[in-house]
Design a protein around this motif. Structure first.
Motif, PDB file in Angstrom:
ATOM      1  N   MET A 193      43.119  33.027  31.859  1.00 34.33           N
ATOM      2  CA  MET A 193      42.171  32.422  32.779  1.00 34.33           C
ATOM      3  C   MET A 193      42.690  31.183  33.463  1.00 34.33           C
ATOM      4  N   ILE A 194      43.572  30.422  32.775  1.00 37.15           N
ATOM      5  CA  ILE A 194      44.088  29.260  33.499  1.00 37.15           C
ATOM      6  C   ILE A 194      44.960  29.699  34.662  1.00 37.15           C
ATOM      7  N   GLY A 195      45.449  30.916  34.614  1.00 37.00           N
ATOM      8  CA  GLY A 195      46.213  31.395  35.757  1.00 37.00           C
ATOM      9  C   GLY A 195      45.342  31.950  36.866  1.00 37.00           C
ATOM     10  N   TYR A 196      44.110  32.374  36.518  1.00 37.46           N
ATOM     11  CA  TYR A 196      43.324  33.098  37.516  1.00 37.46           C
ATOM     12  C   TYR A 196      42.137  32.318  38.073  1.00 37.46           C
ATOM     13  N   GLU A 197      41.731  31.245  37.367  1.00 37.42           N
ATOM     14  CA  GLU A 197      40.635  30.451  37.909  1.00 37.42           C
ATOM     15  C   GLU A 197      41.055  29.776  39.205  1.00 37.42           C
ATOM     16  N   VAL A 198      42.342  29.382  39.290  1.00 38.99           N
ATOM     17  CA  VAL A 198      42.785  28.663  40.482  1.00 38.99           C
ATOM     18  C   VAL A 198      42.745  29.548  41.724  1.00 38.99           C
ATOM     19  N   PRO A 199      43.375  30.734  41.716  1.00 39.78           N
ATOM     20  CA  PRO A 199      43.238  31.576  42.923  1.00 39.78           C
ATOM     21  C   PRO A 199      41.800  31.953  43.218  1.00 39.78           C
ATOM     22  N   LEU A 200      41.009  32.151  42.155  1.00 39.44           N
ATOM     23  CA  LEU A 200      39.597  32.464  42.371  1.00 39.44           C
ATOM     24  C   LEU A 200      38.924  31.334  43.145  1.00 39.44           C
ATOM     25  N   GLY A 201      39.173  30.095  42.686  1.00 39.23           N
ATOM     26  CA  GLY A 201      38.572  28.946  43.353  1.00 39.23           C
ATOM     27  C   GLY A 201      39.050  28.809  44.782  1.00 39.23           C
ATOM     28  N   ILE A 202      40.349  29.013  44.989  1.00 40.55           N
ATOM     29  CA  ILE A 202      40.875  28.810  46.335  1.00 40.55           C
ATOM     30  C   ILE A 202      40.335  29.877  47.286  1.00 40.55           C
ATOM     31  N   THR A 203      40.214  31.113  46.806  1.00 38.22           N
ATOM     32  CA  THR A 203      39.671  32.140  47.717  1.00 38.22           C
ATOM     33  C   THR A 203      38.214  31.874  48.016  1.00 38.22           C
ATOM     34  N   VAL A 230      43.106  39.048  46.813  1.00 34.93           N
ATOM     35  CA  VAL A 230      43.328  38.035  45.785  1.00 34.93           C
ATOM     36  C   VAL A 230      42.058  37.851  44.958  1.00 34.93           C
ATOM     37  N   PHE A 231      40.927  37.787  45.641  1.00 35.73           N
ATOM     38  CA  PHE A 231      39.665  37.590  44.927  1.00 35.73           C
ATOM     39  C   PHE A 231      39.376  38.784  44.021  1.00 35.73           C
ATOM     40  N   GLY A 232      39.655  39.968  44.536  1.00 34.65           N
ATOM     41  CA  GLY A 232      39.395  41.165  43.740  1.00 34.65           C
ATOM     42  C   GLY A 232      40.225  41.184  42.475  1.00 34.65           C
ATOM     43  N   ILE A 233      41.515  40.869  42.609  1.00 36.27           N
ATOM     44  CA  ILE A 233      42.381  40.877  41.427  1.00 36.27           C
ATOM     45  C   ILE A 233      41.931  39.809  40.444  1.00 36.27           C
ATOM     46  N   ALA A 234      41.649  38.617  40.979  1.00 41.78           N
ATOM     47  CA  ALA A 234      41.238  37.530  40.091  1.00 41.78           C
ATOM     48  C   ALA A 234      39.907  37.849  39.427  1.00 41.78           C
ATOM     49  N   LEU A 235      39.054  38.550  40.145  1.00 36.71           N
ATOM     50  CA  LEU A 235      37.758  38.916  39.559  1.00 36.71           C
ATOM     51  C   LEU A 235      37.943  39.936  38.448  1.00 36.71           C
ATOM     52  N   VAL A 275      50.770  39.238  33.256  1.00 40.40           N
ATOM     53  CA  VAL A 275      49.500  38.785  33.822  1.00 40.40           C
ATOM     54  C   VAL A 275      49.625  37.340  34.265  1.00 40.40           C
ATOM     55  N   SER A 276      50.183  36.534  33.382  1.00 36.69           N
ATOM     56  CA  SER A 276      50.362  35.118  33.708  1.00 36.69           C
ATOM     57  C   SER A 276      51.272  34.953  34.915  1.00 36.69           C
ATOM     58  N   ASP A 277      52.329  35.762  34.950  1.00 35.77           N
ATOM     59  CA  ASP A 277      53.254  35.705  36.088  1.00 35.77           C
ATOM     60  C   ASP A 277      52.544  36.031  37.396  1.00 35.77           C
ATOM     61  N   ILE A 278      51.757  37.115  37.368  1.00 32.10           N
ATOM     62  CA  ILE A 278      51.094  37.527  38.606  1.00 32.10           C
ATOM     63  C   ILE A 278      50.150  36.425  39.069  1.00 32.10           C
ATOM     64  N   GLY A 279      49.411  35.861  38.132  1.00 29.59           N
ATOM     65  CA  GLY A 279      48.471  34.816  38.492  1.00 29.59           C
ATOM     66  C   GLY A 279      49.158  33.619  39.115  1.00 29.59           C
ATOM     67  N   LEU A 292      49.489  35.229  43.026  1.00 28.88           N
ATOM     68  CA  LEU A 292      48.154  35.004  43.564  1.00 28.88           C
ATOM     69  C   LEU A 292      47.972  33.594  44.110  1.00 28.88           C
ATOM     70  N   ILE A 293      48.524  32.586  43.427  1.00 26.21           N
ATOM     71  CA  ILE A 293      48.292  31.222  43.914  1.00 26.21           C
ATOM     72  C   ILE A 293      48.929  31.001  45.280  1.00 26.21           C
ATOM     73  N   PRO A 294      50.203  31.376  45.492  1.00 28.15           N
ATOM     74  CA  PRO A 294      50.724  31.206  46.860  1.00 28.15           C
ATOM     75  C   PRO A 294      49.942  32.006  47.889  1.00 28.15           C
ATOM     76  N   LEU A 295      49.579  33.231  47.524  1.00 28.70           N
ATOM     77  CA  LEU A 295      48.813  34.044  48.473  1.00 28.70           C
ATOM     78  C   LEU A 295      47.466  33.392  48.774  1.00 28.70           C
ATOM     79  N   ALA A 296      46.833  32.855  47.727  1.00 27.72           N
ATOM     80  CA  ALA A 296      45.528  32.231  47.947  1.00 27.72           C
ATOM     81  C   ALA A 296      45.656  31.019  48.854  1.00 27.72           C
ATOM     82  N   MET A 297      46.731  30.234  48.664  1.00 29.32           N
ATOM     83  CA  MET A 297      46.896  29.059  49.518  1.00 29.32           C
ATOM     84  C   MET A 297      47.179  29.465  50.955  1.00 29.32           C
ATOM     85  N   LEU A 298      48.005  30.492  51.096  1.00 24.10           N
ATOM     86  CA  LEU A 298      48.288  31.005  52.439  1.00 24.10           C
ATOM     87  C   LEU A 298      46.999  31.464  53.106  1.00 24.10           C
TER      88      LEU A 298
END
Lengths: 376, 354, 172, 131
Positions: B177-187, B222-227, B327-331, B335-341
């Motif tokens: 979750m520490i890897g996926y809350e961030v992209p979730l928040g950014i999206t 990104v949101f779908g994967i993080a969800l 999983v951690s790697d993907i997050g 996902l984080i660079p994609l979410a920021m982009l």
């Protein structure tokens, strides 16, 4: 490789835990105990303990007549019962000095290959469910039904076939079998090809399997494994080719090898071997000679001359050997079963050291070890 | 069709009139809003049934087909009866309060998420009323905050069970979750950027002309994967990976206590599906170009949510499980660079719209 | 044969490019010449099978010789009980490049069954030796973990596959 | 509507969250059988007797990841208020004297700084799962 990789040598540190996987764990085909010392998600040491379903078969066989042993060989490993029948019967034929009829040889090849197909299908299915891919498991079991029905049509039973006999086989083919088999196998071929395509292109599956549990050719030889795990490293060792028994000399087939030696390759070898076995069966059905399917004389109380024999076969899992010593009576003096799964199970702990907990299921299932046979 | 809309509107008019004139409206709204919990609970049941049947179709098997006729409609009832009458066991070396509290926390987190979800927007005499239990200016932020409570629930279960499998699962959950809350928040921010508001109602209203899935497809992915990771479904169900950790954090739970945790998971999945349908699929806005087709908005939300659920089930049928380091790697690495982009992209688009 | 080996070398680049030894029955001649009084009663009953008796004291150098000559696969280790005075340990050694299986039999006294362990030479001898130990009571010197493998731990010391075993519990 | 009005239903829902599971568990207690045996209360470990405690000192191998997570979450928190005001010229001008473009530009600078830190962490191998 040292033997310390097979044992847990020290008690766990405060940051480590000793995790028991077994004897009842969802990843297991049968009961065994895998002790893991893990730190975080990484396995530091592994130890395999077996014997939960030790049946004492070698002792039991010493107390049975040769004919009585025959159905019991099915029970060594229920997924390879035809191979076990065949290796025992060939050993006995050697001791008795008889030869199976030509048609019987072809029939045995036919059942052995069908047996290999259904064993591989279930092996791949178990494997895919161990990486969380339940769909493929169900597909594989569905495909296996057809093969089991083909075996049932010949042998009359779905699991413990008990088909080979000294000097022949139990029954002849039912009428119309060839058409039925070709139809089922033709469908299976298409399905296996599409499953192979699916597995080779599923990116998550590739992530889970590529480069996991790698064995090099020299390591595999050192660990003494045979069968698909060895062929996945690129070693072209297949007893059907090395020591052609029955009629494999007259048949055209390739020994399937892969080069990477990882989990993916082991599964790929099995998938391709299914296709190769289908090819063999098609040839067998074409070339099958007419004639008697068993020797006329069927000795019910078999008393082979004193002597000994070591016969072996390419089991679905590797090299299955039986070492039979006869002292001239109607019971064997000593009966030794050398199982392929025993060898691959022994090679499991060194492969696990240094991998992740999540890979235990993938690696263990890719070796396709049969607990029933390991414990015998 | 028009008559249905009239009846629906009449009922809603009455309710709104009723609530807006009552002095204790917020309290009563909360209590009557319990019906929404019941509704989403029913949605969870539908999802369980759908999962059994639809996944069965994917896997070329039948699914439940004995209890309650050919289609196994009463299977869930049978399951509930079984769960209610099973013995409840708390292991001797479990931390009792954590063990008991974990399903409650997970379930409460789901309930709280429901509180701000708007199902429809009613316009009565020029005033807009969102059909939600509670409306607030920052509902999407609130939603993200309370959904994160479930992580605590799972960790409480993992640590409190006193079982090693549960412990591993608990730590996996945190690591995931520490890897996926961030992209979730950014999206979520990138969605809010286009609507210029943190209110879900405003976000849905902003989609009346174009859905955000079309405006920012990358954000949707990104949101779908993080969800999926958030609700812990394959390929992200490492926390209860059966072949590795028996049942992960739920290993020690039995009977109805397990049932509560199980329903909390499906509750989250359903709410997640509704959220996706609201913030990416246009919510009650019907289809683009075609419009609402005289169907009340709430049905659009539900239909879209069901499609999202079917998507989740489909993914489960099509993919194996990832490993926790992957999983951690993907997050972190994808996902984080994609979410920021995507945030930059949506900001630019949002400016152009403004 | 040659093509196969070429393939193997391409696969595993780390291996030395040495022509693998020829796997045929001449190994038996070489074996009996190298170990003059260590290998005797050589017999070749079938094209693919060879049998010999060996001196139990020299089992390790003999196996090392076989390994160096291409017999890189220990197929099986079996114990055979011959009451009243001796036991046999039978080694089936074969190769990953040929069909020949060599069965080597070492006779050891029944009242003091001891033989050297092969774990240093063939890695996979470990479990076979443990199995033979628990079923026959044959002690393999220097076997790294000589304890029961298949049987329950309280059955250690039962030696169930000996011919005079009467059944559990049978404290010996 | 006052802010508190929005949160009263939430408080009611918290009560629901506490009461419903407890009520269900109470019901289960009435319905379910009970039989005590010591083996039933051990934790499950695949049929083996567990050795050692499960509540261990766990290696926090993703400690750096956790720190990074906190940093990112703070960054996300900065963005939340910004999304509501970045186009609203009047508010921005009244408070800060910025125009829209400037606010966006400044946030991009902020994102760039965060991104640089992220790339730095990646290069340092913080994001690597420790084996």
């Amino acid at each position: 490789m040292t033997h310390t990789t097979t044992q847990i040598t020290s008690p766990p540190k405060p940051s480590e835990i000793l995790l028991h996987l077994g004897p009842q764990h969802p990843l297991q085909p049968g009961p065994f105990l895998l002790d893991l010392k893990i730190e975080g998600e990484t396995i530091r040491e592994a130890e395999l303990k077996i014997g939960y379903i030790h049946k004492g078969m070698e002792k039991v066989f010493e107390d049975r007549t040769y004919i009585q042993i025959l159905p019991l060989t099915d029970r060594i490993c229920y997924l390879a019962s035809n191979s076990n029948n065949d290796v025992y019967c060939r050993g006995m034929e050697e001791l008795l000095g008889i030869e199976p009829t030509d048609r019987a040889k072809y029939l045995r090849v036919l059942t052995n290959e069908l047996c290999r197909i259904q064993s591989h299908l279930l092996g791949i299915g178990e494997y895919t469910t161990d990486v969380g891919f339940l769909t493929m498991f169900i597909y594989m079991v569905r495909e296996r039904e057809g093969i089991v029905s083909l075996l049932e049509a010949i042998t009359g039973s779905r699991l413990n076939h008990n088909y080979a006999r000294f000097g022949g086989v139990a029954h002849d083919l039912p009428p119309g079998y060839k058409e039925m088999a070709l139809k089922t196998l033709g469908e299976l071929k298409k399905l296996v090809k599409s499953h192979d395509e699916m597995l080779s292109s599923d990116s998550v599956y590739l992530k889970r399997t590529k480069g996991v549990g790698v064995l090099t050719a020299s390591q595999a030889k050192e660990l003494g494994v045979a069968g698909p795990p060895l062929r996945a490293t690129g070693v072209e060792y297949d007893l059907r080719r090395v020591e052609p028994y029955l009629v494999y000399d007259d048949l055209d087939f390739d020994v399937i090898t892969q080069t990477d030696g990882d989990v993916f390759s082991r599964v790929k070898v099995r998938l391709l071997e299914i296709l190769e076995s289908i090819y063999i069966i098609e040839q067998v059905l074409d070339q099958m000679p007419t004639g008697p399917y068993k020797q006329n004389v069927m000795p019910y109380i078999t008393r082979p001359a004193p002597g000994e024999v070591y016969s072996r076969i390419e089991d679905p899992r590797g090299e299955m050997g039986m070492y039979i010593i006869s002292d001239g009576s109607d019971k064997p003096y000593r009966f030794r079963i050398r199982g392929p799964a025993f060898a691959t199970a022994q090679a499991l702990p060194p492969l696990l050291v240094g991998t992740y907990v999540a890979d235990v299921a993938a690696i263990a299932a890719s070796m396709d070890s049969c607990t029933s046979e390991v414990d015998r | 069709m028009g008559i249905f809309v009239d009846i629906y509107d009449a009922i809603m008019n009455f309710l709104i009139f009723f609530f807006s004139t009552w002095e204790l409206a917020p309290w009563v709204r909360g209590i009557v809003g319990g019906a929404v919990i019941g509704g989403v609970f029913g949605g969870a049941l539908v999802m369980v049934y759908l999962e059994r049947k639809f996944l069965g179709d994917i896997q070329s098997r039948i699914g439940p087909n004995r209890v309650g006729g050919r289609f196994g409609l009463l299977q869930l009832i049978a399951d509930a009866v079984k769960l209610f009458t099973k013995e409840d066991i708390i292991p001797a070396n479990a931390d009792k309060w954590l063990f008991i509290g974990a399903p409650i926390v997970a379930l409460t987190s789901g309930f709280l998420m429901v509180a701000v979800i708007p199902f429809d927007l009613l316009v009565i005499k020029g005033n807009e009323y969102a059909l939600a239990v509670s409306t607030m200016d920052v509902s999407i932020l609130y939603l993200e905050a309370v959904s994160a409570l479930a992580i605590f629930g799972i960790f409480m279960a993992g640590w409190g069970s006193g079982s090693k499998y549960s412990l591993l699962a608990g730590f996996r959950n945190i690591a995931k979750m520490i890897g996926y809350e961030v992209p979730l928040g950014i999206t979520i921010i990138s969605v809010a950027v286009m609507a210029h508001s943190l209110d879900i109602v405003e976000i849905v209203k902003a989609q009346s002309s174009i859905w955000f899935i079309i405006a920012q497809p990358m954000g949707f992915v990104v949101f779908g994967i993080a969800l999926l990771a958030d609700v812990g479904r394959i390929p992200f169900d490492q926390t209860e990976a059966e072949e590795e950790l028996i049942a992960g954090w739920a290993t020690e739970y039995s009977g109805m206590r397990w049932g509560l945790a199980f329903f909390a998971e499906y509750f989250h999945a359903v709410v997640g599906a509704i959220v996706v349908s609201l913030i990416f699929l246009g919510g009650w806005n019907g289809l683009p170009l075609i419009g609402n087709l005289w169907i009340p908005g709430i049905f659009w939300v539900i239909v879209k949510a069901i499609f999202v659920m079917m998507g989740m089930i489909w993914v489960r049928g099509a993919l194996p499980r990832l490993r926790i380091d992957q999983v951690s790697d993907i997050g972190w690495k994808v996902l984080i660079p994609l979410a920021m982009l995507n945030l930059v992209w949506s900001t630019i688009i949002g400016l152009m719209w403004a | 044969m040659v093509d196969e080996n070429a393939d193997n070398e391409m696969v595993d680049g780390t291996r030395d490019i040495i022509e693998p030894p020829k796997i045929d029955r001449t190994i038996m001649v070489a074996l009996s010449e190298t170990f003059k009084d260590g290998v005797f009663d050589v017999d070749v009953p079938l094209p693919n099978r060879a049998v010999a008796r060996i001196d139990p004291g020299r089992v390790k150098p003999i196996m090392q010789f076989l390994l160096d000559n291409g017999f890189d696969h220990l197929s099986c280790i079996s114990g055979v009980d011959h009451p009243p005075d001796k036991m046999e340990v039978v080694y089936h050694v074969t190769s990953y490049s040929g069909p020949l299986v060599i069965a080597l039999k070492a006779s050891i006294p029944r009242d003091d069954p001891k033989i050297d362990s092969l774990c240093d030479i063939y890695w996979n001898a470990n479990w076979y030796e443990r199995e033979t130990y628990e079923l026959f009571g044959i002690i393999f010197n220097d076997c790294p973990y000589l304890k029961v493998l298949l049987l329950p731990e309280d059955m250690e010391g039962e030696w169930p596959l000996r011919k005079d075993y009467a059944g559990y519990p049978n404290p010996t | 509507m006052e802010i508190i009005d929005s949160f009263i239903p939430v408080a009611v829902f918290v009560l629901f969250g506490l009461v419903i599971p407890l009520a269900i568990m109470f019901l289960v207690k009435q319905l379910s059988p009970r039989s005590k045996s010591p083996a039933k209360f051990t934790t499950y470990e695949s049929g083996s007797v567990p050795t050692g405690s499960a509540n261990i000192m766990f290696n926090v191998e993703y400690y750096a990841l956790a720190i990074l997570f906190v940093l990112f979450d703070v960054e996300v928190l900065f963005l939340y208020p910004w999304v509501t005001v970045y186009v609203n010229d009047t508010v921005m001008n009244a408070v800060f004297g910025f125009s829209t473009g400037l606010a966006v530009f400044e946030m991009f600078i902020f994102l760039l700084v965060v991104f640089l830190g992220y790339v730095y962490a990646w290069k340092k191998g913080v994001l690597q799962w420790i084996k």
